[in-house]
Design an enzyme around this catalytic site. Structure first.
Site, PDB file in Angstrom:
ATOM      1  N   SER A   5       3.604  14.537  -8.374  1.00 18.58           N
ATOM      2  CA  SER A   5       3.204  14.714  -7.099  1.00 18.58           C
ATOM      3  C   SER A   5       2.394  16.216  -6.553  1.00 18.58           C
ATOM      4  CB  SER A   5       4.260  14.413  -6.345  1.00 18.58           C
ATOM      5  OG  SER A   5       4.319  12.656  -6.206  1.00 18.58           O
ATOM      6  N   ARG A  54      -1.411  18.133  -6.385  1.00 12.68           N
ATOM      7  CA  ARG A  54      -2.125  18.255  -4.992  1.00 12.68           C
ATOM      8  C   ARG A  54      -2.285  19.365  -5.545  1.00 12.68           C
ATOM      9  NH1 ARG A  54       1.290  14.500  -4.084  1.00 12.68           N
ATOM     10  NH2 ARG A  54       1.722  12.894  -1.996  1.00 12.68           N
ATOM     11  N   GLY A 109      -3.280   6.631  -9.832  1.00 13.21           N
ATOM     12  CA  GLY A 109      -3.425   6.371  -7.853  1.00 13.21           C
ATOM     13  C   GLY A 109      -3.115   7.250  -7.254  1.00 13.21           C
ATOM     14  N   ARG A 128      -5.569  -2.311  -8.408  1.00  8.45           N
ATOM     15  CA  ARG A 128      -4.043  -1.619  -7.280  1.00  8.45           C
ATOM     16  C   ARG A 128      -5.334  -1.272  -6.209  1.00  8.45           C
ATOM     17  NH1 ARG A 128      -0.610   3.650  -9.867  1.00  8.45           N
ATOM     18  NH2 ARG A 128       0.179   2.938  -7.214  1.00  8.45           N
ATOM     19  N   ASP A 134       9.911   5.136  -6.796  1.00  8.12           N
ATOM     20  CA  ASP A 134       9.203   5.122  -8.738  1.00  8.12           C
ATOM     21  C   ASP A 134      10.623   5.110  -9.122  1.00  8.12           C
ATOM     22  OD1 ASP A 134       7.008   5.663  -7.804  1.00  8.12           O
ATOM     23  OD2 ASP A 134       6.846   7.758  -7.712  1.00  8.12           O
ATOM     24  N   ARG A 175       5.686  -3.903 -10.820  1.00 10.58           N
ATOM     25  CA  ARG A 175       7.494  -3.601 -11.097  1.00 10.58           C
ATOM     26  C   ARG A 175       8.656  -4.202 -10.673  1.00 10.58           C
ATOM     27  NH1 ARG A 175       6.233   3.603 -10.361  1.00 10.58           N
ATOM     28  NH2 ARG A 175       5.391   3.324 -12.722  1.00 10.58           N
TER      29      ARG A 175
HETATM   30  C1  S3P Z   1       2.683   9.775  -4.654  1.00  9.41           C
HETATM   31  C2  S3P Z   1       3.405   8.632  -3.596  1.00  9.41           C
HETATM   32  C3  S3P Z   1       4.080   7.251  -4.125  1.00  9.41           C
HETATM   33  C4  S3P Z   1       4.483   7.286  -5.898  1.00  9.41           C
HETATM   34  C5  S3P Z   1       3.847   8.013  -6.312  1.00  9.41           C
HETATM   35  C6  S3P Z   1       2.651   9.114  -6.758  1.00  9.41           C
HETATM   36  C7  S3P Z   1       2.157  10.845  -4.224  1.00  9.41           C
HETATM   37  O1  S3P Z   1       2.716   6.344  -3.639  1.00  9.41           O
HETATM   38  O2  S3P Z   1       4.124   5.902  -5.674  1.00  9.41           O
HETATM   39  O3  S3P Z   1       3.851   7.379  -7.905  1.00  9.41           O
HETATM   40  O4  S3P Z   1       2.208  12.136  -4.432  1.00  9.41           O
HETATM   41  O5  S3P Z   1       2.219  10.821  -2.136  1.00  9.41           O
HETATM   42  P1  S3P Z   1       2.318   5.380  -2.394  1.00  9.41           P
HETATM   43  O6  S3P Z   1       2.548   7.306  -1.515  1.00  9.41           O
HETATM   44  O7  S3P Z   1       1.113   4.744  -2.591  1.00  9.41           O
HETATM   45  O8  S3P Z   1       4.279   4.986  -1.962  1.00  9.41           O
END
Ligand code: S3P
Length: 428
Positions: free
Chosen positions: A11, A15, A81, A109, A305, A336
Site C-alpha cells: 500500500s 502511494r 487493484g 474487478r 487481506d 477469496r
Molecule cells: C489497499 C486497500 C484494500 C486492500 C488492498 C490494498 C490500499 O483494498 O485489500 O490490498 O492500499 O488502499 P480496499 O480498499 O478495496 O478494501
C-alpha cells in the site's frame, strides 16, 4: 526457524510512487516493494510524465512534475487493484484522457466504486459493462464533493482524496469504519493539509483543493500482510520460531495479529520504533496450540487481506473459527471466500461458506493434522497461493498449487525466504 525481513509494504509503495509523481521536486524512496504490482505503478507514473528511477537495493527516485500529463499509450496496471484505483483518482484531476487495463483478474474487478464518486466530481468514463476495465478516463474541471463510503475501502477513499487535490472546494470523505490511513499520512508528509475527525457516525476526512505536494523522503516499512505468511507458518509448524523484522504496526493494519493472539498464539513484539511517521517493530511467532475464535466483523478493514492465511491458522486450531462481515473478500484478486472454502475442503478441513462469511472447523481435540494432498486452483491470486503453501507445511500429504508466478506481485522471493526458514516448498 530464523529471522527475515518482510518485503516493503504494498500500500505504501504504490502511494509513494504516485505521490512522488504528483509532487513538485524529488522524492527518494527506500525499501520499495519491487513486486509486479508496484513496478506497474512505477511504469504508469513514467507514462504520466514523472521520471522514475531504480537506484538499486530498494532505493528509488521520483522526479515529479507537480502534476500528471496525458500518457501516450494504454496504462496496464497488471494485477493491481490499488494501483489502478489510486491512479484513476489522481489522474481525474487533470485535463487529460487515459485508458487503463489490467490482467484477467483485474479486468473482472469492480471499478464502479471509484468511478461513481469521481463522476460526481466531474470526471467522465467510458468502460465495459459492469464498470470493468478496460476503461477510458477524461479528467479535469473537478468540483469537490462530500462522499460517504458505501463499502469500507481505503482504495476508494484514496481515489477521492487524490482527485480532491485538484478539485475546486473542500473534498470530504466519511468512513463509517476506519480503513488504512496511509493516504492521509502521506498527504501530510508531502506537505498537504488534511483534517481528520472522529464523530459518532464515522471518521470525517477533509482536504482543501488546490494544494500542491512537495517531494520528500519515504522509508517503506515491511508489509504486515506479507509478514503474515512466515509468521503463521511458524505458529502451525511444530518446533518453529520465526522473527520478521521491521513490520509496519499501524493499528489499521494489525487486526490479524490481534486475532492470532486471541487464538492463543505466542506472538511477541520487540524493537518497536517510529520510522517516518509509522510505528514498526520486529514480530516473533513461536509454535504452540491455537484455539478457534469468533472474529469480530468490525475488525475486517484492519485485516481484510489476511483472512486467507487466518483461515489456514484456523484449520490448525482447536475448535471453530467464525469470520463474518468479510463480503469485501469476494471482490479481491479472486473471490477469496469461495477459493479458501474450496481449497480447505479439498485438504480435508471442515468449512462452511456464507455470503459474507467463512466458518472453519479446526482439528477438534485430536492430534491429527490437516489431511492435505490436494492441488489448489488459485485463479491467479497470490494470497490464495501462499496461504495453501503454508498449510502444506503441516498437512499429512503435500499441498500443491496450480501456479506460483503471481506470488511475485506482492512477495517476490517468497519461496527462497521460506526455504531459508526450513520450509520444504519446491516446484512440482
Ligand atoms: C489497499 C486497500 C484494500 C486492500 C488492498 C490494498 C490500499 O483494498 O485489500 O490490498 O492500499 O488502499 P480496499 O480498499 O478495496 O478494501
Amino acid at each position: 526457524m530464523g529471522r527475515v525481513r518482510a518485503p516493503g509494504d504494498k500500500s505504501i509503495s504504490h502511494r509513494a510512487l504516485i505521490f512522488g509523481a504528483l509532487a513538485q521536486g524529488l522524492t527518494r524512496i527506500e525499501g520499495l516493494l519491487e513486486g509486479d504490482d508496484v513496478l506497474r505503478t512505477a511504469e504508469a507514473m513514467r507514462r504520466f510524465g514523472a521520471q522514475v528511477e531504480n537506484l538499486g537495493g530498494g532505493s528509488w527516485q521520483v522526479q515529479g512534475q507537480g502534476g500528471l500529463a496525458e500518457p501516450d499509450d494504454i496504462i496496464d496496471c497488471g494485477n493491481a487493484g490499488t494501483g489502478v484505483r489510486l491512479i484513476l483518482g489522481a489522474a481525474a484531476g487533470y485535463d487529460l484522457a487515459a485508458t487503463f487495463t489490467g490482467d484477467a483478474s483485474l479486468r473482472g474487478r469492480p471499478m464502479n466504486r471509484v468511478m461513481k464518486p469521481l463522476r460526481d466530481m466531474g470526471a467522465t468514463f467510458l468502460g465495459r459493462s459492469g464498470g470493468r476495465l478496460p476503461l477510458t478516463l477524461k479528467g479535469g474541471g473537478l468540483k469537490a464533493i462530500s462522499y460517504r463510503l458505501p463499502e469500507p475501502s481505503a482504495q476508494v477513499k484514496s481515489a477521492v482524496l487524490l482527485a480532491g487535490l485538484n478539485a475546486q472546494g473542500l473534498t470530504q470523505v466519511i468512513e463509517p469504519e476506519a480503513t488504512r490511513d496511509h493516504t492521509e499520512r502521506m498527504l501530510r508528509a508531502f506537505g498537504a493539509e488534511v483534517r481528520v475527525e472522529d464523530r459518532p457516525d464515522g471518521r470525517y476526512i477533509d482536504l482543501a483543493g488546490g494544494q500542491g505536494l512537495t517531494g520528500t523522503a519515504i522509508r517503506v516499512p515491511g508489509d504486515p500482510s506479507s509478514a503474515a505468511f512466515p509468521l503463521v507458518a511458524a505458529l502451525i509448524t511444530p518446533g518453529s520460531e520465526v522473527t520478521v523484522e521491521g513490520v509496519l504496526l499501524n493499528v489499521l493494519r494489525t487486526g490479524l495479529f490481534e486475532t492470532l493472539r486471541e487464538m492463543g498464539a505466542d506472538l511477541t513484539l520487540s524493537h518497536v520504533r517510529d520510522e517516518g511517521g509509522e510505528q514498526v517493530g520486529d514480530v516473533t511467532a513461536r509454535y504452540g496450540p491455537l484455539k478457534g475464535v469468533d472474529v469480530p466483523a468490525g475488525r475486517a478493514p484492519s485485516m481484510i487481506d489476511e483472512y486467507p492465511i487466518l483461515a489456514v491458522a484456523a484449520a490448525c486450531a482447536d475448535g471453530v473459527t467464525r469470520m463474518r462481515g468479510i463480503g469485501e473478500m469476494r471482490v479481491k484478486e479472486s473471490d477469496r471466500i469461495a477459493l479458501m472454502a474450496t481449497g480447505l475442503a479439498a485438504c480435508g478441513v471442515g468449512v462452511e461458506e456464507e455470503p459474507e462469511g467463512l466458518i472453519v472447523v479446526g482439528r477438534t481435540g485430536g492430534n491429527h493434522g490437516v489431511q492435505g494432498g490436494a492441488r489448489i486452483e488459485t485463479h491467479g491470486d497470490h494470497r490464495i497461493a501462499m496461504s495453501h503453501l503454508v498449510l502444506g507445511l503441516t498437512s499429512e500429504a503435500p499441498v500443491a498449487i496450480d501456479e506460483a508466478g503471481m506470488i511475485a506481485t506482492s512477495f517476490p522471493g517468497f519461496g527462497t525466504l521460506m526455504a531459508g526458514l526450513g520450509a520444504d516448498i519446491f516446484p512440482s
